[in-house]
Design an enzyme around this catalytic site. Structure first.
Site, PDB file in Angstrom:
ATOM      1  N   HIS A 187       0.823  -1.227   0.000  1.00  0.00           N
ATOM      2  CA  HIS A 187       0.000   0.000   0.000  1.00  0.00           C
ATOM      3  C   HIS A 187       0.852   1.271   0.000  1.00  0.00           C
ATOM      4  CE1 HIS A 187      -3.707  -2.196   0.488  1.00  0.00           C
ATOM      5  NE2 HIS A 187      -3.246  -2.829   1.551  1.00  0.00           N
ATOM      6  N   ASP A 189      -4.850 -13.009   3.226  1.00  0.00           N
ATOM      7  CA  ASP A 189      -6.072 -12.406   3.779  1.00  0.00           C
ATOM      8  C   ASP A 189      -7.315 -12.622   2.918  1.00  0.00           C
ATOM      9  OD1 ASP A 189      -4.828 -10.670   2.014  1.00  0.00           O
ATOM     10  OD2 ASP A 189      -4.712  -8.989   3.411  1.00  0.00           O
TER      11      ASP A 189
HETATM   12  C1  SP5 Z   1      -1.216  -5.231   3.847  1.00  0.00           C
HETATM   13  C2  SP5 Z   1      -2.673  -5.238   4.154  1.00  0.00           C
HETATM   14  O1  SP5 Z   1      -3.310  -6.278   4.083  1.00  0.00           O
HETATM   15  N1  SP5 Z   1      -3.209  -4.095   4.560  1.00  0.00           N
HETATM   16  C3  SP5 Z   1      -4.592  -4.030   4.857  1.00  0.00           C
HETATM   17  C4  SP5 Z   1      -4.973  -2.764   5.509  1.00  0.00           C
HETATM   18  C5  SP5 Z   1      -6.411  -2.807   5.860  1.00  0.00           C
HETATM   19  N2  SP5 Z   1      -6.729  -1.812   6.808  1.00  0.00           N
HETATM   20  C6  SP5 Z   1      -8.120  -1.691   7.067  1.00  0.00           C
HETATM   21  C7  SP5 Z   1      -8.533  -2.560   8.183  1.00  0.00           C
HETATM   22  C8  SP5 Z   1      -9.994  -2.386   8.439  1.00  0.00           C
HETATM   23  C9  SP5 Z   1     -10.458  -3.313   9.498  1.00  0.00           C
HETATM   24  N3  SP5 Z   1     -11.857  -3.264   9.593  1.00  0.00           N
HETATM   25  C10 SP5 Z   1     -12.374  -4.209  10.511  1.00  0.00           C
HETATM   26  C11 SP5 Z   1     -13.769  -4.516  10.212  1.00  0.00           C
HETATM   27  C12 SP5 Z   1     -14.044  -5.912  10.710  1.00  0.00           C
HETATM   28  N4  SP5 Z   1     -15.290  -6.370  10.240  1.00  0.00           N
HETATM   29 ZN    ZN Z   2      -4.254  -7.186   2.564  1.00  0.00          ZN
END
Ligand code: SP5
Ligand code: ZN
Length: 332
Positions: free
Chosen positions: A148, A271
């Site tokens: 990112h 993921d």
């Molecule tokens: C490298 C990588 O995988 N970065 C991902 C960044 C994502 N950040 C946003 C996380 C949002 C989490 N939201 C939680 C909601 C759960 N339902």
């Molecule tokens: Zn990711």
């Protein structure tokens, strides 16, 4: 398989993230690294090497010197102000922080610079080995992630774009393809290579209408200038299964084969696993082995760089499944 790892990763341990105004526990934690290491040890046939350190200047190939210097200054909270526009002025410390970041998930801690630099070193060391022609496949085990990160902005738990730095190094020798298999769009990598002819960027990810990073990763982003036609986004609906992933990966590999790259760089996240807490996809562990076999069949020297994956029980097995598909068949 040789694994180049980032021994200093754990000095970056973010205390929190901010989600829609709420402080939440961090997903991107040091134990992710240990979980992967344990699974690779258990799987066997992986050897671990520390990278040689790199000079900070090596980052300047893709990252602005002022951004690098800012990260080096050390701990800095989640920004509240994100400057933009034709008259933005960042002389105030309060605005400076927001200049170098595009979300509230990505804290700068006292150890962030050192850990992120170690990851860049691991990726560049691995690129050097791949360039030398002695290996067909290498894996970079590191955190924090990188895909990112833009030229002068952190975000999405990423600070330096490890995979892009490796691709940039390999591009000196010939055409390079980047195949991003993290569930989130690799916006940083796309941004860094959007106008580049020699680096094809391809990404499979959750549709940004519904999944982070939301602002980037749509199918009509195809590159600009000499890079037009050298960025391919394949957004997938939420809750995609192997049924949706398999044809998308086939399309990605077909585009890459048409380019005929000398090297392939794969920013890899686990993921998209059905048990991941933030990805929203439905892939079982075994499907990562399937993906590995499909990528391997390209027959291009490949560098896999660790990105996301946040379920500590399935992260290691998914990485091991993907990578084990690249092992030479051994006679039993
Ligand atoms: C490298 C990588 O995988 N970065 C991902 C960044 C994502 N950040 C946003 C996380 C949002 C989490 N939201 C939680 C909601 C759960 N339902
Ligand atoms: Zn990711």
């Amino acid at each position: 398989m040789r694994v180049i790892w980032n021994p200093g990763h754990a000095v970056h341990a973010p205390p929190l993230e901010v989600e829609e105004g709420a402080i939440t526990p961090p997903f991107e934690v040091p134990s992710r690294f240990d979980a992967i290491r344990r699974s690779l040890d258990a799987a066997g046939r992986f050897t671990f090497e520390e990278p040689l350190p790199i000079a900070v200047e090596e980052l300047f190939a893709l990252h602005d010197a002022d951004y690098v210097a800012y990260l080096r200054e050390g701990a800095s909270p989640i920004p509240s102000v994100f400057p933009y526009g034709p008259t933005e002025r960042t002389c105030s410390p309060r605005t400076r922080r927001g200049t170098y970041c595009f979300d509230t998930y990505t804290p700068i801690t006292a150890g962030t610079f050192e850990a992120a630099l170690g990851g860049a070193a691991a990726a560049l060391n691995a690129a050097e080995i791949l360039a030398s022609g002695t290996e067909h496949i290498l894996y970079v085990l590191t955190r924090p992630p990188g895909h990112h990160a833009e030229r002068a902005r952190c975000g999405g738990y990423s600070y330096f774009n490890n995979a892009a730095l490796a691709a940039n190094r390999l591009a000196k020798l010939g055409p390079v393809a980047v195949l991003d298999l993290d569930v989130h769009h690799g916006n940083g990598t796309q941004h860094l290579f959007f106008d580049r002819y020699g680096v094809l960027t391809v990404s499979l990810h959750g549709d940004p209408m519904h999944l982070y990073p939301f602002f980037s990763g749509f199918a009509d982003e195809t590159g600009t200038g000499r890079g037009l036609g050298f960025n391919l986004n394949l957004p997938l609906p939420a809750a995609s299964t192997p049924r949706e992933y398999e044809p998308a990966l086939a399309a990605a590999l077909e585009r890459i084969a048409k380019q005929g790259p000398a090297f392939l760089v794969v920013p890899f996240g686990a993921d998209a696993h059905e048990a991941d807490p933030i990805g929203g996809m439905k892939l079982p562990t075994e499907h990562f082995a399937e993906m590995g076999r499909a990528v391997r069949a390209l027959g291009v020297p490949t560098l896999v760089v660790q990105e996301g994956g946040y379920n500590l029980d399935v992260l290691g097995p998914s990485v091991a499944a993907f990578l084990s598909a690249f092992h030479p068949i051994s006679a039993h």
